[in-house]
Write an enzyme that holds these catalytic residues in place. Structure first.
Site, PDB file in Angstrom:
ATOM      1  N   HIS A 123       0.844  -1.115  -0.254  1.00  0.00           N
ATOM      2  CA  HIS A 123      -0.126   0.037   0.199  1.00  0.00           C
ATOM      3  C   HIS A 123       0.966   1.337   0.057  1.00  0.00           C
ATOM      4  CE1 HIS A 123      -3.882  -2.167   0.807  1.00  0.00           C
ATOM      5  NE2 HIS A 123      -2.965  -2.872   1.409  1.00  0.00           N
ATOM      6  N   ASN A 195     -10.343  -2.925   2.279  1.00  0.00           N
ATOM      7  CA  ASN A 195      -9.776  -2.956   0.883  1.00  0.00           C
ATOM      8  C   ASN A 195     -11.343  -2.797  -0.132  1.00  0.00           C
ATOM      9  OD1 ASN A 195      -7.154  -3.381   1.099  1.00  0.00           O
ATOM     10  ND2 ASN A 195      -7.365  -5.702   0.953  1.00  0.00           N
TER      11      ASN A 195
HETATM   12 FE1  HDD Z   1      -2.406  -4.802   5.659  1.00  0.00          FE
HETATM   13  C1  HDD Z   1      -1.204  -1.714   5.098  1.00  0.00           C
HETATM   14  C2  HDD Z   1      -5.572  -3.736   4.250  1.00  0.00           C
HETATM   15  C3  HDD Z   1      -3.894  -7.951   5.660  1.00  0.00           C
HETATM   16  C4  HDD Z   1       0.287  -5.757   7.204  1.00  0.00           C
HETATM   17  N1  HDD Z   1      -3.097  -3.084   4.936  1.00  0.00           N
HETATM   18  C5  HDD Z   1      -2.370  -1.772   4.719  1.00  0.00           C
HETATM   19  C6  HDD Z   1      -3.157  -0.660   4.358  1.00  0.00           C
HETATM   20  C7  HDD Z   1      -4.560  -1.436   4.019  1.00  0.00           C
HETATM   21  C8  HDD Z   1      -4.355  -2.641   4.475  1.00  0.00           C
HETATM   22  C9  HDD Z   1      -5.694  -0.619   3.541  1.00  0.00           C
HETATM   23  C10 HDD Z   1      -2.913   0.567   4.090  1.00  0.00           C
HETATM   24  C11 HDD Z   1      -2.923   1.568   5.246  1.00  0.00           C
HETATM   25  C12 HDD Z   1      -2.553   2.954   4.925  1.00  0.00           C
HETATM   26  O1  HDD Z   1      -3.266   3.407   3.809  1.00  0.00           O
HETATM   27  O2  HDD Z   1      -1.656   3.441   5.710  1.00  0.00           O
HETATM   28  N2  HDD Z   1      -4.400  -5.635   5.010  1.00  0.00           N
HETATM   29  C13 HDD Z   1      -5.331  -4.894   4.676  1.00  0.00           C
HETATM   30  C14 HDD Z   1      -6.546  -5.744   4.557  1.00  0.00           C
HETATM   31  C15 HDD Z   1      -6.085  -6.974   4.850  1.00  0.00           C
HETATM   32  C16 HDD Z   1      -4.660  -6.855   5.260  1.00  0.00           C
HETATM   33  C17 HDD Z   1      -7.881  -5.518   4.288  1.00  0.00           C
HETATM   34  C18 HDD Z   1      -6.898  -8.175   5.114  1.00  0.00           C
HETATM   35  C19 HDD Z   1      -8.104  -8.399   5.331  1.00  0.00           C
HETATM   36  N3  HDD Z   1      -1.696  -6.566   6.249  1.00  0.00           N
HETATM   37  C20 HDD Z   1      -2.593  -7.773   6.239  1.00  0.00           C
HETATM   38  C21 HDD Z   1      -2.007  -8.744   6.938  1.00  0.00           C
HETATM   39  C22 HDD Z   1      -0.726  -7.985   7.411  1.00  0.00           C
HETATM   40  C23 HDD Z   1      -0.870  -6.951   6.827  1.00  0.00           C
HETATM   41  C24 HDD Z   1      -2.223 -10.159   7.047  1.00  0.00           C
HETATM   42  C25 HDD Z   1       0.566  -8.653   8.206  1.00  0.00           C
HETATM   43  C26 HDD Z   1       0.572  -9.994   8.693  1.00  0.00           C
HETATM   44  N4  HDD Z   1      -0.571  -3.842   6.121  1.00  0.00           N
HETATM   45  C27 HDD Z   1       0.423  -4.743   6.812  1.00  0.00           C
HETATM   46  C28 HDD Z   1       1.372  -3.637   7.012  1.00  0.00           C
HETATM   47  C29 HDD Z   1       1.062  -2.375   6.351  1.00  0.00           C
HETATM   48  C30 HDD Z   1      -0.277  -2.626   5.914  1.00  0.00           C
HETATM   49  C31 HDD Z   1       2.640  -4.367   6.531  1.00  0.00           C
HETATM   50  C32 HDD Z   1       1.921  -1.670   5.601  1.00  0.00           C
HETATM   51  C33 HDD Z   1       2.118  -0.275   5.875  1.00  0.00           C
HETATM   52  C34 HDD Z   1       1.161  -0.225   7.274  1.00  0.00           C
HETATM   53  O3  HDD Z   1       0.793  -1.419   7.424  1.00  0.00           O
HETATM   54  O4  HDD Z   1       1.022   0.486   8.082  1.00  0.00           O
HETATM   55  O5  HDD Z   1       1.784  -3.746   8.314  1.00  0.00           O
END
Ligand code: HDD
Length: 723
Positions: A123, A195
């Site tokens: 993202h 999402n």
């Molecule tokens: Fe995630 C960012 C949505 C599963 C780890 N995720 C992130 C963002 C969105 C989502 C919209 C951007 C937020 C922003 O604008 O700052 N992610 C989802 C959805 C998931 C999902 C809808 C499943 C239903 N994500 C998921 C899992 C993991 C992560 C299973 C880790 C085990 N996601 C992250 C992250 C991020 C992230 C690495 C990247 C930057 C942040 O968090 O701040 O931690």
């Protein structure tokens, strides 16, 4: 000989000296007693009225554009010392070396050297906006959350994103879109981090690094950027059949939204809501855009990625700036909180499953309007952090194994992304509710904490801060029973990986199904390894035999035997994007003219488009004005990708004809193939433009009649017979 060489060198030297331009005034440091003067700000554009500049976290960005641009202020160092010169480093003589003692130079360059922070691992590319959420009170029956009470108004900040691409990648790639909302509620921040697709690739968060490594650019050459059309992605999803459901959504029109404003949003996981009496229910969140659900077509998305990589970002900001505020209704599907945590046989803890709206209605609990653009991209859109663990009393998590891992990941990632544990103090992340935590110190600590006893219980600070009970609005974890053996396993009900992928496919209309076939054929066609393509064809055969056959034909391969037979499913019409009509407000309609003789007809057309609430893009061979209308696009800057519809308003009997311009013919051809509504005004022969007047979605008439017919077509977003 030596003499000649010396002469030549002499000549070259004198030539080189002459080539040097004489030292201009900019190389002179400003005079000691002459401060620079403020310039008048540029006049605001007439039709764009920006709202007041106060951040939802209460930060006053300044109520006028002048203040934002630091107008009326002297340039200073970061310690507030006024500067005389920021264009010349301090040197030992005009031609001498730069001195280490130049504190301003060192501060300026050091700060610059550290301006970039790590982009989000997923993202990374996003766009955001501020707004307000107003609850209608319907959720009070199931949740005690204060922001869901009738009439409660809560400031929000929403960040939309692509998942795979780097910060500088294109907006219109085929990908899932993030839809993350921060509610600054009176009880603390609540984040709904969802999402635009209602299910996820994997069932257990421990696989998240694997799916991301597979989907990101391949590690040897770091290509392809922001694409799933490569071997490692299809290797992973064909080996993890649980990913098939999310993947078929990506291959559908949902993977290429027309705009952030025309996307649905989903919380995906099942959450547990708790009401004032302690009663619980299981819910799934849905954002429903009032603008309609609308996508690009694939060729259009590809063209857009090249012509305007900022297409979605620009669209969101332009719409808000022009006052066309996007609105979403927030809805919930409410299901009983039973010990099995299932509904109609669907395991509510499995994030690869949705609950069809026909089985459980989406009930609207409030409305969100995005009405203000960020002032500074980095401060707000880049530094905002979301966390599914940011909950408020009345909303709790379930044991969904994907959600459980997310509860760890989002805080952890900020430590390196935002540089330490105090990211909640960054203005965009600050809650509106008072903060009285016992966290202290750390990098970028911005609070001056008083007192001597940052621990509990204490007697030295009068026992403060106190802890609250339910009556004072404390977050109390729902006491759900937990028992079982320690295992690395999932419940057997998670093993059905195909039935809902089939449910989705069979719920689509024929034209949408064809888009899915085309997308698989394109993506798998970009893979090099035949074994991967064949394995994925096997997965498709378990979804739908005709789908597998059509993709196999496109790839020139045969379909292997499916692992499982396609399941029997009842289609869910709510999963299709077609068949409804939507408001046309804010849609863009090009008005193509050929020259000054068309001024009168152009003015009538522009007027009719505005009267319908749409945005005319007057397009002429050159920039400037046509009569009293500003020309928005010249032929060289015109692009069909930004049109929702187009009107050819030239009068060829009076002068030149747009049909004489090869580019206009090409743009009209694109508009036709991309299913855009096309109007040709009386007097222009559609055939000269390469158009068939009898074709669906090509209308003719005078300006009023043609724009009326065009508006009716636009309510369905696209002329679906043509794409
Ligand atoms: Fe995630 C960012 C949505 C599963 C780890 N995720 C992130 C963002 C969105 C989502 C919209 C951007 C937020 C922003 O604008 O700052 N992610 C989802 C959805 C998931 C999902 C809808 C499943 C239903 N994500 C998921 C899992 C993991 C992560 C299973 C880790 C085990 N996601 C992250 C992250 C991020 C992230 C690495 C990247 C930057 C942040 O968090 O701040 O931690």
């Amino acid at each position: 000989m030596a003499r000649q060489k010396a002469d030549r060198n002499e000549a070259e030297r004198s030539e080189a000296v002459e080539l040097n331009p004489p030292a201009g005034p900019t190389s002179e440091p400003p005079a000691l007693d002459e401060p620079t003067k403020a310039r008048d700000p540029l006049p605001p554009k007439p039709d764009q009225a920006g709202p007041a500049n106060v951040s939802p976290t209460g930060v006053d960005y300044g109520s006028s554009p002048e203040t934002n641009a630091q107008a009326g202020a002297y340039l200073t160092t970061s310690t507030g010392v006024r500067l005389r010169d920021t264009d010349h480093s301090l040197k030992a003589g005009r031609r001498g070396p730069v001195l280490l003692q130049d504190h301003h130079l060192r501060e300026k360059i050091t700060h610059f050297d550290h301006e970039r922070i790590p982009e989000r691992v997923v993202h990374a590319r996003g766009a955001a906006a501020h707004g307000t959420f107003v609850a209608n009170g319907a959720a009070s029956r199931i949740s005690r959350a204060a922001f869901l009470a009738e009439g409660a108004e809560t400031p929000v900040f929403v960040r939309f994103s692509t998942v795979l691409g780097s910060r500088g990648s294109a907006d219109t790639v085929r990908d899932t879109r993030g839809f993350a909302t921060k509610f600054y509620t009176s009880e603390g921040n609540y984040d709904l981090v969802g999402n635009n697709i209602p299910v996820f690739f994997i069932q257990d968060g421990i696989k998240f690094p694997d799916v991301v490594h597979a989907a990101k650019p391949q590690p040897d050459r770091e290509i392809p950027q922001a694409q799933s059309a490569h071997d490692t992605f299809w290797d992973f999803v064909s080996l993890h059949s649980e990913a098939q459901h999310h993947t078929i959504w990506n291959m559908s029109d949902r993977g290429i939204p027309r705009s952030f404003r025309t996307m649905e949003g989903f919380g995906i996981h099942t959450f547990r809501m708790v009401n004032a009496d302690g009663g619980t229910s299981l819910v799934k969140f849905h954002w429903k855009p009032r603008q309609g659900v609308h996508s690009q077509v694939w060729e259009e998305a590809l063209l857009t990625a090249g012509m305007d990589p900022d297409f979605h970002r620009r669209d969101l900001a332009d719409a808000i700036e022009a006052g066309a505020y996007p609105v979403w209704d927030l809805g919930v599907q409410v299901m009983p909180d039973t010990p099995e945590e299932t509904f109609e046989g669907i395991d509510l803890l499995d994030p690869t499953k949705l609950v069809p709206e026909e089985l459980c209605e989406v009930q609207i609990i409030g409305t969100m309007t995005l009405n203000r653009n960020p002032i500074n991209y980095f401060a707000e859109t880049e530094q905002v952090m979301f966390n599914p663990g940011n909950l408020v009393p009345g909303i709790d998590v379930t044991n969904d194994p994907l959600l459980q891992v997310r509860l760890f990941s989002y805080i952890d990632t900020q430590l390196s992304r935002l540089g330490g544990p105090n990211f909640s103090q960054i203005p965009i992340n600050r809650p509106h509710a008072p903060v009285n935590d016992l966290q202290r110190d750390g990098h970028h600590q911005a609070a001056d904490h008083g007192g001597v006893a940052p621990y509990r219980p204490n007697s030295l600070d009068g026992g403060c801060p106190f802890t609250a009970g339910t009556a004072e609005g404390a977050f109390i974890d729902v006491p759900t029973p937990v028992q079982g053996e320690k295992v690395r396993e999932l419940s057997a009900s998670f093993e059905d990986h195909y039935s809902q992928a089939r449910l989705f496919y069979t719920s689509l209309t024929e034209v949408e199904q064809q888009h899915v076939i085309d997308a698989y054929t394109f993506e798998l066609g970009k893979c090099y390894e035949e074994a991967i393509k064949t394995r994925q064809l096997g997965c498709l055969a378990a979804i739908d035999a005709d789908l597998a056959e059509a993709v196999a034909t496109g790839l020139g391969l045969s379909v292997p035997k499916a692992d499982t037979k396609p399941a029997k499913v009842d289609p869910s019409p709510a999963l299709s994007q077609l068949g409804r009509s939507w408001p046309v407000t804010g849609r863009k309609v090009a008005v193509i003219v050929a020259g000054p003789d068309d001024a009168a007809v152009a003015a009538q057309t522009v007027e009719a488009i505005r009267a319908a609430g749409m945005v005319p893009l007057l397009t002429a061979p050159n920039g400037g004005t046509l009569g009293d209308q500003p020309i928005e696009r010249s032929y060289p800057t015109a692009a069909s990708i930004e049109w929702d519809g187009v009107v050819v308003a030239a009068d060829p009997s009076a002068g030149p004809n747009p049909a004489d311009d090869a580019k206009i013919i090409r743009l009209l051809d694109e508009a036709y193939r991309h299913g855009k509504a096309i109007a040709v005004l009386d007097g222009v022969d559609p055939a000269t433009l390469g158009l068939n007047a009898a074709a669906t979605g090509v209308v003719t008439g005078d300006p009023t009649a043609a724009v009326t017919a065009l508006t009716e077509l636009l309510a369905e977003h696209r002329v679906w017979d043509r794409v």
